[in-house]
Scaffold this motif. Sequence first.
Motif, PDB file in Angstrom:
ATOM      1  N   GLY A 143      -9.123  -9.491 -12.498  1.00 15.17           N
ATOM      2  CA  GLY A 143      -9.276 -10.285 -11.180  1.00 15.17           C
ATOM      3  C   GLY A 143      -8.228 -11.375 -11.489  1.00 15.17           C
ATOM      4  N   ILE A 144      -7.447 -11.904 -12.423  1.00 12.95           N
ATOM      5  CA  ILE A 144      -6.427 -12.773 -12.433  1.00 12.95           C
ATOM      6  C   ILE A 144      -4.759 -12.404 -11.747  1.00 12.95           C
ATOM      7  CG2 ILE A 144      -4.772 -13.269 -14.344  1.00 12.95           C
ATOM      8  CD1 ILE A 144      -5.934 -13.060 -16.946  1.00 12.95           C
ATOM      9  N   ILE A 145      -4.982 -11.597 -11.507  1.00  7.38           N
ATOM     10  CA  ILE A 145      -3.937 -10.591 -10.235  1.00  7.38           C
ATOM     11  C   ILE A 145      -4.671 -11.395  -9.267  1.00  7.38           C
ATOM     12  CG2 ILE A 145      -2.635  -9.357  -9.142  1.00  7.38           C
ATOM     13  CD1 ILE A 145      -2.595  -7.632 -11.986  1.00  7.38           C
ATOM     14  N   LEU A 146      -6.133 -10.876  -8.716  1.00  4.10           N
ATOM     15  CA  LEU A 146      -6.073 -11.410  -7.734  1.00  4.10           C
ATOM     16  C   LEU A 146      -6.504 -13.145  -7.349  1.00  4.10           C
ATOM     17  CD1 LEU A 146      -8.765  -8.480  -7.490  1.00  4.10           C
ATOM     18  CD2 LEU A 146      -7.414  -8.525  -5.242  1.00  4.10           C
ATOM     19  N   VAL A 147      -6.496 -13.717  -7.972  1.00  5.69           N
ATOM     20  CA  VAL A 147      -6.773 -15.383  -8.141  1.00  5.69           C
ATOM     21  C   VAL A 147      -5.344 -15.946  -8.044  1.00  5.69           C
ATOM     22  CG1 VAL A 147      -7.287 -17.037  -9.282  1.00  5.69           C
ATOM     23  CG2 VAL A 147      -8.738 -15.215  -9.360  1.00  5.69           C
TER      24      VAL A 147
ATOM     25  N   SER B 146       2.344  -7.948  -6.165  1.00  4.15           N
ATOM     26  CA  SER B 146       1.004  -7.527  -7.866  1.00  4.15           C
ATOM     27  C   SER B 146       0.267  -6.564  -6.908  1.00  4.15           C
ATOM     28  CB  SER B 146       0.750  -8.503  -8.713  1.00  4.15           C
ATOM     29  OG  SER B 146       0.511  -9.334  -7.792  1.00  4.15           O
ATOM     30  N   LEU B 147      -0.188  -6.617  -5.892  1.00  3.90           N
ATOM     31  CA  LEU B 147      -1.430  -5.940  -5.195  1.00  3.90           C
ATOM     32  C   LEU B 147      -1.805  -4.857  -6.043  1.00  3.90           C
ATOM     33  CD1 LEU B 147      -2.304  -8.551  -2.226  1.00  3.90           C
ATOM     34  CD2 LEU B 147      -3.585  -8.606  -4.110  1.00  3.90           C
ATOM     35  N   GLY B 148      -0.257  -4.091  -6.196  1.00  4.54           N
ATOM     36  CA  GLY B 148      -0.071  -3.281  -5.964  1.00  4.54           C
ATOM     37  C   GLY B 148      -0.601  -2.432  -7.752  1.00  4.54           C
ATOM     38  N   TYR B 149      -0.816  -3.189  -8.423  1.00  6.92           N
ATOM     39  CA  TYR B 149      -1.562  -3.169  -9.529  1.00  6.92           C
ATOM     40  C   TYR B 149      -2.869  -2.798  -9.656  1.00  6.92           C
ATOM     41  CZ  TYR B 149       2.899  -4.407 -11.549  1.00  6.92           C
ATOM     42  OH  TYR B 149       4.050  -4.932 -12.389  1.00  6.92           O
ATOM     43  N   VAL B 150      -4.006  -3.256  -8.684  1.00  4.90           N
ATOM     44  CA  VAL B 150      -4.971  -3.776  -8.530  1.00  4.90           C
ATOM     45  C   VAL B 150      -5.578  -2.916  -7.749  1.00  4.90           C
ATOM     46  CG1 VAL B 150      -7.032  -4.440  -7.611  1.00  4.90           C
ATOM     47  CG2 VAL B 150      -5.149  -6.445  -7.954  1.00  4.90           C
ATOM     48  N   VAL B 151      -4.338  -1.926  -6.757  1.00  7.87           N
ATOM     49  CA  VAL B 151      -4.726  -0.796  -5.706  1.00  7.87           C
ATOM     50  C   VAL B 151      -4.581   0.332  -6.323  1.00  7.87           C
ATOM     51  CG1 VAL B 151      -3.783   0.666  -4.025  1.00  7.87           C
ATOM     52  CG2 VAL B 151      -4.081  -1.760  -3.350  1.00  7.87           C
TER      53      VAL B 151
ATOM     54  N   ALA C  95      -7.428   3.082  -7.762  1.00 16.92           N
ATOM     55  CA  ALA C  95      -7.509   4.557  -7.300  1.00 16.92           C
ATOM     56  C   ALA C  95      -7.185   5.174  -8.392  1.00 16.92           C
ATOM     57  CB  ALA C  95      -6.036   4.203  -6.603  1.00 16.92           C
ATOM     58  N   ALA C  96      -6.551   5.123  -9.845  1.00 12.00           N
ATOM     59  CA  ALA C  96      -6.707   5.889 -10.833  1.00 12.00           C
ATOM     60  C   ALA C  96      -7.485   6.069 -11.158  1.00 12.00           C
ATOM     61  CB  ALA C  96      -4.686   5.489 -11.839  1.00 12.00           C
ATOM     62  N   TRP C  97      -8.736   5.039 -11.288  1.00 13.33           N
ATOM     63  CA  TRP C  97      -9.664   4.998 -12.138  1.00 13.33           C
ATOM     64  C   TRP C  97     -10.185   6.342 -11.359  1.00 13.33           C
ATOM     65  CZ3 TRP C  97     -13.900   3.269  -9.426  1.00 13.33           C
ATOM     66  CH2 TRP C  97     -15.252   3.684 -10.369  1.00 13.33           C
ATOM     67  N   TYR C  98     -10.554   6.632 -10.095  1.00 12.20           N
ATOM     68  CA  TYR C  98     -11.342   7.075  -8.808  1.00 12.20           C
ATOM     69  C   TYR C  98     -10.264   8.713  -8.950  1.00 12.20           C
ATOM     70  CZ  TYR C  98     -13.286   8.416  -4.739  1.00 12.20           C
ATOM     71  OH  TYR C  98     -14.645   9.471  -4.125  1.00 12.20           O
ATOM     72  N   LEU C  99      -9.396   8.520  -8.685  1.00 12.30           N
ATOM     73  CA  LEU C  99      -8.718   9.901  -8.809  1.00 12.30           C
ATOM     74  C   LEU C  99      -8.257  10.752  -9.628  1.00 12.30           C
ATOM     75  CD1 LEU C  99      -6.265   8.490  -5.573  1.00 12.30           C
ATOM     76  CD2 LEU C  99      -8.367   9.900  -6.222  1.00 12.30           C
TER      77      LEU C  99
ATOM     78  N   LEU D 101       0.786  -1.047  -0.032  1.00 12.77           N
ATOM     79  CA  LEU D 101       0.442   0.151   0.071  1.00 12.77           C
ATOM     80  C   LEU D 101       1.021   1.474  -0.262  1.00 12.77           C
ATOM     81  CD1 LEU D 101      -2.900  -1.263   2.387  1.00 12.77           C
ATOM     82  CD2 LEU D 101      -3.396  -0.852   0.007  1.00 12.77           C
ATOM     83  N   LEU D 102       1.778   1.311   0.962  1.00 14.41           N
ATOM     84  CA  LEU D 102       2.794   2.094   0.610  1.00 14.41           C
ATOM     85  C   LEU D 102       3.227   2.820  -0.650  1.00 14.41           C
ATOM     86  CD1 LEU D 102       4.645   2.193   4.346  1.00 14.41           C
ATOM     87  CD2 LEU D 102       3.571   4.456   3.056  1.00 14.41           C
ATOM     88  N   ASN D 103       3.927   1.352  -1.090  1.00 12.83           N
ATOM     89  CA  ASN D 103       4.167   1.518  -2.520  1.00 12.83           C
ATOM     90  C   ASN D 103       3.533   2.378  -3.735  1.00 12.83           C
ATOM     91  OD1 ASN D 103       5.467   0.761  -5.587  1.00 12.83           O
ATOM     92  ND2 ASN D 103       6.621   0.050  -3.983  1.00 12.83           N
ATOM     93  N   ALA D 104       1.844   2.001  -4.005  1.00 18.25           N
ATOM     94  CA  ALA D 104       0.939   2.465  -4.356  1.00 18.25           C
ATOM     95  C   ALA D 104       0.800   3.920  -4.016  1.00 18.25           C
ATOM     96  CB  ALA D 104       0.085   1.417  -4.163  1.00 18.25           C
ATOM     97  N   CYS D 105       0.752   4.188  -3.191  1.00 23.80           N
ATOM     98  CA  CYS D 105       0.597   5.514  -2.755  1.00 23.80           C
ATOM     99  C   CYS D 105       1.763   5.908  -3.293  1.00 23.80           C
ATOM    100  CB  CYS D 105       0.338   5.813  -0.972  1.00 23.80           C
ATOM    101  SG  CYS D 105      -0.218   7.258  -0.604  1.00 23.80           S
TER     102      CYS D 105
END
Length: 123
Positions: free
Chosen positions: A111-115, A84-89, A93-97, A14-18
């Motif tokens: 979805g593939i990443i989450l699986v 790789s969860l950072g890709y999801v976050v 977030a990029a879509w929202y922000l 999450l810090l990396n994604a932030c």
Amino acid sequence: MNLVTFSLVLTGVLLNACAQLLLKAGADAIGTLAFTRANILPIGIKLATQLPILGGLACYAVSVVVWILALSRVQVSLAYPMLSLGYVVNALAAWYLFGEALSLQRVIGIGIILVGVYVLARS
């Protein structure tokens, strides 16, 4: 992976994604950069005075410490793919922000990443 270890890994992610999101916000505030010999210093000053960019760099610094703590508790072959969860976050977030596109292909990829992360975490 116990709760403490998972929390460290997730905090690092999450810090990396932030950090990425803050760097993007700072880059958007500056605009498109064109490096030449003549403008290296002015661009450096612009970058160094953007609070989002400084915040992003600070997030990276803290994430390194958190990541080292995580790696001291878990195998790198398990922890590293969790990044790789950072890709999801970031995609969400990029879509929202920033109003970035979240196409069907991207949603399927998320979805593939989450699986994949779920399967990895269960191993």
